[in-house]
Design a protein around this motif. Structure first.
Motif: not given
Ligand code: ASP
Length: 337
Positions: A274, A277-278, A280-282, A284-285, A306, A310
């Motif tokens: 979790e 993932k958080r 990795n999402d951040a 990307k932003v 993007d 990955n």
């Protein structure tokens, strides 16, 4: 008897792992809360890796509202002390690391590493790619690459090549370049904790030559504090206003010379999915943050898109880089313990 003796130990072990588990679970629920997330940099402050990490920390802070990031420099041994520390840190999302191609080159260069580059980390994604420049102290008489190479040969044994330790990008570049021009013995290698202190020594004329990322060399070249001679990409950097007139080493006769430094973001193995993932999402932003993009672009770095942020792709890429670098390093016959 034996089993009795083992009982307390076994229960103690379960106790420790339950404690770790509940600490991590708790962290996960309110992550990141108001506890700062530390980004470790395996080189000295003020250098290229440090700059990427500090710019990224700022962009990540915007990407995770309320989060605070700190940057901690853990330099030494060509950038291998930092990853050793990260591999042993708690996998709770509060210890991260920005590293570069060294995470791959040291896998070949070092006979004994205290960590396994492909097994001991969670790969969060790639950040950018940065070309390198071959530069010299301002007092060097040469002004073109040809004159520079001739000068190196004419002064073999008298010159110093600065780098950030065995396994660093500057070391790898120096190694590849010297073996390409068949001048392996021409210069004495002087290791620093990072290319920020190495750059100070170069500007001051205490060392003669260095190869470093454009993120560290651009402003020094522009200010005339060092001389630039060539770039390490296969072609000239045509889109770079400052560096477009410098030849590539390939153009100067070094067939196949191609070295671009990449940076990535890592966490200790076992960081909960979790949280990775958080992050990795951040990431990307953060990599789309206009200020981050502008700063990186100004320093000659290309921020990745993007598909390269990955985690699985990045890990595959690092594994391929290790195999790509293996023959290069083996040909130069330089290893460390
Ligand atoms: N650019 C350095 C290297 O040669 C490291 C640094 O100081 O960031 O690997």
């Amino acid at each position: 008897m034996l089993s009795n003796l083992f009982k307390p130990v076994a229960w103690a072990a379960v106790g420790v792992s339950m404690l770790t588990f509940s600490a991590v679970a708790q962290a996960q629920a309110g992550y990141p809360g108001n506890k700062p997330i530390s980004i470790l940099v395996p080189f000295a402050a003020g250098g290229p890796t440090d700059r990427v990490a500090r710019d990224l920390a700022e962009a990540m802070r915007k990407a995770i509202p309320g989060a605070t990031f700190t940057v901690e420099n853990v330099p030494g041994a060509g950038g291998t002390i930092g990853p050793t520390r990260l591999a042993r840190a708690a996998p709770d999302g509060y210890s991260l690391m920005v590293h570069h191609i060294g995470i791959a080159s040291t896998a070949v260069l070092y006979r004994k590493l205290q960590y396994k580059p492909l097994e001991d980390f969670e790969y969060l994604g790639m950040i950018n790619e940065v070309p390198m420049t071959l530069i010299g102290k301002p007092q060097l008489p040469a002004n073109t690459y040809r004159d520079f190479e001739n000068y190196i040969r004419a002064n073999a044994g008298k010159l110093n090549l600065a780098h950030a330790g065995i396994g660093s990008a500057s070391h790898l570049c120096g190694l590849m370049w010297q073996s390409a021009i068949k001048a392996n013995e021409a210069m004495t290698a002087i290791p620093f904790n990072g290319t920020a202190p190495a750059m100070t020594a170069l500007i001051g004329g205490q060392v003669d030559v260095m190869c470093d990322q454009t993120t560290n060399t651009t402003s020094q070249i522009e200010g005339g504090r060092v001389k630039a001679f060539a770039v390490t990409t296969p072609k000239r950097l045509e889109n770079n206003r400052l560096l477009r007139d410098y030849p590539s080493l390939q153009e100067m006769g070094m067939r196949g010379f191609n070295l671009t430094i990449w940076h990535g973001l890592y966490a200790p193995k076992g960081t909960p999915a979790e949280i990775t993932k958080r992050l990795n999402d951040a990431l990307k932003v953060a990599l789309k943050d206009p200020e981050f993009l502008k700063r990186q672009e100004g320093l000659g770095a290309i921020v990745v898109t993007d598909n390269r942020v990955n985690p699985a792709e990045h890990k595959k890429f690092v594994a391929a880089e290790i195999e790509k670098l293996r023959p290069v390093i083996e040909a130069a016959k330089q290893f460390a313990d």
